[in-house]
Design a protein around this motif. Structure first.
Motif, PDB file in Angstrom:
ATOM      1  N   LEU A 189       2.013   1.870  -3.488  1.00 40.79           N
ATOM      2  CA  LEU A 189       0.953   2.368  -4.364  1.00 40.79           C
ATOM      3  C   LEU A 189       0.681   3.844  -4.114  1.00 40.79           C
ATOM      4  N   GLY A 190       0.638   4.232  -2.846  1.00 41.10           N
ATOM      5  CA  GLY A 190       0.402   5.636  -2.530  1.00 41.10           C
ATOM      6  C   GLY A 190       1.502   6.533  -3.033  1.00 41.10           C
ATOM      7  N   GLY A 235       0.821  -1.213   0.000  1.00 41.65           N
ATOM      8  CA  GLY A 235       0.000   0.000   0.000  1.00 41.65           C
ATOM      9  C   GLY A 235       0.851   1.258   0.000  1.00 41.65           C
ATOM     10  N   LEU A 236       1.930   1.251   0.781  1.00 41.77           N
ATOM     11  CA  LEU A 236       2.851   2.389   0.802  1.00 41.77           C
ATOM     12  C   LEU A 236       3.380   2.665  -0.604  1.00 41.77           C
ATOM     13  N   GLY A 256       1.701   6.418   2.276  1.00 42.82           N
ATOM     14  CA  GLY A 256       2.571   6.605   1.124  1.00 42.82           C
ATOM     15  C   GLY A 256       2.334   7.918   0.423  1.00 42.82           C
ATOM     16  N   THR A 257       1.076   8.286   0.275  1.00 43.05           N
ATOM     17  CA  THR A 257       0.763   9.564  -0.369  1.00 43.05           C
ATOM     18  C   THR A 257       1.305  10.722   0.454  1.00 43.05           C
ATOM     19  N   VAL A 311      -3.572  -2.327   3.643  1.00 46.06           N
ATOM     20  CA  VAL A 311      -3.307  -1.778   2.302  1.00 46.06           C
ATOM     21  C   VAL A 311      -3.699  -0.307   2.245  1.00 46.06           C
ATOM     22  N   ASN A 312      -4.896   0.003   2.705  1.00 45.51           N
ATOM     23  CA  ASN A 312      -5.386   1.383   2.629  1.00 45.51           C
ATOM     24  C   ASN A 312      -4.587   2.319   3.535  1.00 45.51           C
ATOM     25  N   THR A 314      11.583   4.579  -1.747  1.00 44.26           N
ATOM     26  CA  THR A 314      10.382   3.749  -1.600  1.00 44.26           C
ATOM     27  C   THR A 314      10.707   2.292  -1.846  1.00 44.26           C
ATOM     28  N   ASP A 366       1.470   6.811  -7.135  1.00 43.12           N
ATOM     29  CA  ASP A 366       0.438   7.697  -7.692  1.00 43.12           C
ATOM     30  C   ASP A 366       0.913   9.148  -7.730  1.00 43.12           C
ATOM     31  N   CYS A 417      -1.343   2.942   1.836  1.00 44.39           N
ATOM     32  CA  CYS A 417      -1.526   3.848   0.694  1.00 44.39           C
ATOM     33  C   CYS A 417      -1.649   5.295   1.155  1.00 44.39           C
ATOM     34  N   THR A 418      -2.414   5.508   2.216  1.00 45.15           N
ATOM     35  CA  THR A 418      -2.564   6.856   2.759  1.00 45.15           C
ATOM     36  C   THR A 418      -1.223   7.392   3.258  1.00 45.15           C
TER      37      THR A 418
END
Length: 437
Positions: A236-237, A233-234, A362-363, A355-356, A382, A240, A359-360
Motif C-alpha cells: 500500500l505504501g 502494508g508495504l 513502503g513509502t 500494517v502501518n 514490490t 500510493d 506502509c511507512t
C-alpha cells in the motif's frame, strides 16, 4: 481455496445481533477521527509554521507514537478492561488535540518543539477503538461464519472511513481554519468512545490481568498474520507513491484527478473484495487462506508493472485492491484464533501496527527506488517482495509451533462437528468478552 455451498448468515444478520448496531455505529464514529485528525494537523501546522519540514516532523511524531505504542495501549485494555482505560485515553487524547489546535490557531506560531511535543503526546493517547471493536465482535458473533461476516463488514467500513475523512476535512477547510478539523476530530473521538463504552456489549468483566503481566503469553503464533499484513502494508505504501510517479511520467502531472481516480480504484477493489470474502463460506481455514490472498496481491502488483497507460494501471490497482481487505480480514481472524482470550486486543493491535509500519516502510522504499528505476520495475520488485512474504507465511503455516492449540479447545470441537477444521488449529474462544486494546 475452496468454498462451501452451505448457507451463510447475511450482513443484515450481523447487524441484527443484539447491541451490534449501536456498538458498531459508536465505534465507527470514534474511528472516523483517525481519518480526520492527521490531515487536519498537517494542514494546520503547515499554515501556522509556514514550513513543510515542520509539518512533516510533527506528523512523523504523531504517527510514530500512535502506531508503535498501540500494542502497549492494547495491553492496558487487556489488563484493565475498556471502560477503565479507553475513557482516560480519550480524555487525554482529546485534551491534547485541543491544546494543539489552540497552538496552531495563535497569530504568532508556537515553536516547532512545542507543536511536536503536543502531537507526540496526542498520538501516544489514541484510543485503540478498532482492535477493541473486533474483540467485541468476537463476543457478539460467536459463530465462526457470522464472525467472518462481521470482520469483513468492519474492514470495509473502515476502508470507507479513510475515504470519507479527507473529504470531510476538504469541506470543512472551505469555510473554517484547518484547526477546526482537529477540534472536529477530537469531538468525533469523544462522542464515539462515549457511545461505545455505554454499550451493554462491553458489560463483561476483564479477566486477563495475570497473562498480561507475563508479557508475550497468549500471543504465540501471531508471527504469520503479522508478517502477511506487513507485506500488505508495504504494498500500500509503495502503490500510493508509485501511482503519482506513473502519472507524472505519462504526462498526467503528479496530482489531481488522474491520481485520485487510480487510488479510488484501489479502495473500490478493496471494498468489493472485502464484501465478497465475507460472503463466501470457505472450507480452507483462515491460516491456509492468508498466504494465497497475500500472493494474489503480489501477482496483481507484478501485473501493474505491465500497464501501458493510466487506465490499465487503474484496472491493475483495482485487482490488487481486491486482495487487500480480504487479506487484512483473514489476518484478524487468524490473530483471533491464535490469541488467548486475555490477549485479543493486543493481537489486533499488533496487526494494525504491522500494517502501518509496512506502509511507512513502503513509502520510504518507493521514494528511494522511484528516482533510480523505471516505475514498472518498482511495481515488479514490490510484487516480488509480497510474493516472498506469502511464501514465508505459507512455509510457517506448515510448521505449526508445538503447543499452539490445546486438546479439547473449541476449534477442535468445531472441526469434529463441521469437518472444516484441522487438529491443532488454535481455537477462537467464545467465552464472554475479554477487553482488548
Amino acid at each position: 481455496m475452496s468454498a462451501s455451498p452451505s448457507v451463510r448468515p447475511s450482513y443484515a444478520a450481523v447487524l441484527r445481533v443484539p447491541h451490534a448496531r449501536r456498538t458498531f455505529a459508536a465505534a465507527l464514529t470514534g474511528r472516523l477521527s483517525y481519518a480526520v485528525v492527521p490531515l487536519s494537523v498537517m494542514l494546520a501546522v503547515t499554515g501556522s509554521s509556514g514550513s513543510y519540514a515542520v509539518a512533516g516532523a510533527v506528523m512523523a511524531l504523531f504517527g510514530a507514537t500512535a502506531v508503535f505504542l498501540s500494542p502497549a495501549r492494547a495491553a492496558l485494555v487487556d489488563r484493565h478492561g475498556p471502560r477503565r482505560t479507553l475513557a482516560p485515553m480519550t480524555a487525554g487524547h482529546t485534551a491534547l488535540l485541543g491544546l494543539l489546535a489552540a497552538a496552531v490557531s495563535r497569530p504568532d506560531a508556537a515553536p516547532a518543539p512545542v507543536l511536536g511535543a503536543l502531537a507526540a503526546a496526542a498520538g501516544a493517547c489514541v484510543p485503540p477503538l478498532g482492535p477493541t471493536m473486533r474483540a467485541v465482535w468476537t463476543r457478539l458473533a460467536p459463530d465462526r461464519a457470522l464472525l467472518q461476516r462481521a470482520y469483513s463488514l468492519d474492514g470495509v467500513a473502515e476502508e470507507l472511513l479513510f475515504v470519507t475523512g479527507p473529504l470531510l476535512v476538504g469541506v470543512l477547510v472551505g469555510f473554517a481554519p484547518p484547526a477546526a478539523g482537529i477540534v472536529a476530530g477530537a469531538a468525533l473521538m469523544a462522542v464515539g468512545t462515549a457511545g461505545f463504552l455505554s454499550s451493554p456489549a462491553l458489560a463483561a468483566a476483564p479477566a486477563g490481568a495475570v497473562a498480561v503481566r507475563r508479557g508475550g503469553v497468549g500471543l504465540r503464533g501471531l508471527g504469520r498474520p503479522v508478517a502477511a499484513v506487513a507485506g500488505v502494508g508495504l504494498a500500500l505504501g509503495v502503490v500510493d507513491l508509485l501511482v503519482v510517479a506513473f502519472s507524472e511520467r505519462h504526462g498526467h502531472g503528479s496530482g489531481g484527478a488522474a491520481v485520485a481516480w487510480v487510488l479510488a480504484a484501489l479502495s473500490a477493489g478493496s471494498a468489493v473484495g472485502g464484501l465478497l470474502n465475507g460472503a463466501v463460506s470457505w472450507r480452507t481455514p483462515a491460516p491456509g487462506r492468508l498466504p494465497w490472498l497475500t500472493a494474489g496481491l503480489g501477482l496483481a502488483l507484478c501485473g501493474a508493472a505491465l500497464a501501458p497507460g493510466l487506465g490499465a494501471l487503474a484496472a491493475a490497482v483495482a485487482i490488487a485492491g481486491f486482495f487487500v481487505s480480504p487479506a487484512l480480514t483473514t489476518a484478524y481472524l487468524v490473530a483471533d484464533e491464535v490469541a488467548a482470550p486475555e490477549a485479543r486486543v493486543r493481537a489486533g493491535a499488533w496487526i494494525n501496527t504491522a500494517v502501518n509500519a509496512g506502509c511507512t516502510a513502503g513509502t520510504a522504499v518507493a521514494g528511494a527506488l522511484a528516482g533510480r528505476l523505471p516505475v514498472a520495475a518498482c511495481f515488479a520488485l514490490t510484487g516480488a517482495a509480497v510474493l516472498a512474504t506469502a511464501a514465508l507465511v505459507a512455509g510457517a503455516s506448515g510448521r505449526r509451533t508445538p503447543g499452539e492449540g490445546t486438546p479439547g479447545t473449541d476449534a477442535e470441537r468445531d472441526a469434529g462437528e463441521t469437518g472444516t477444521g484441522r487438529k491443532g488449529t488454535p481455537a477462537r474462544d467464545t467465552s464472554p468478552l475479554v477487553p482488548l486494546a
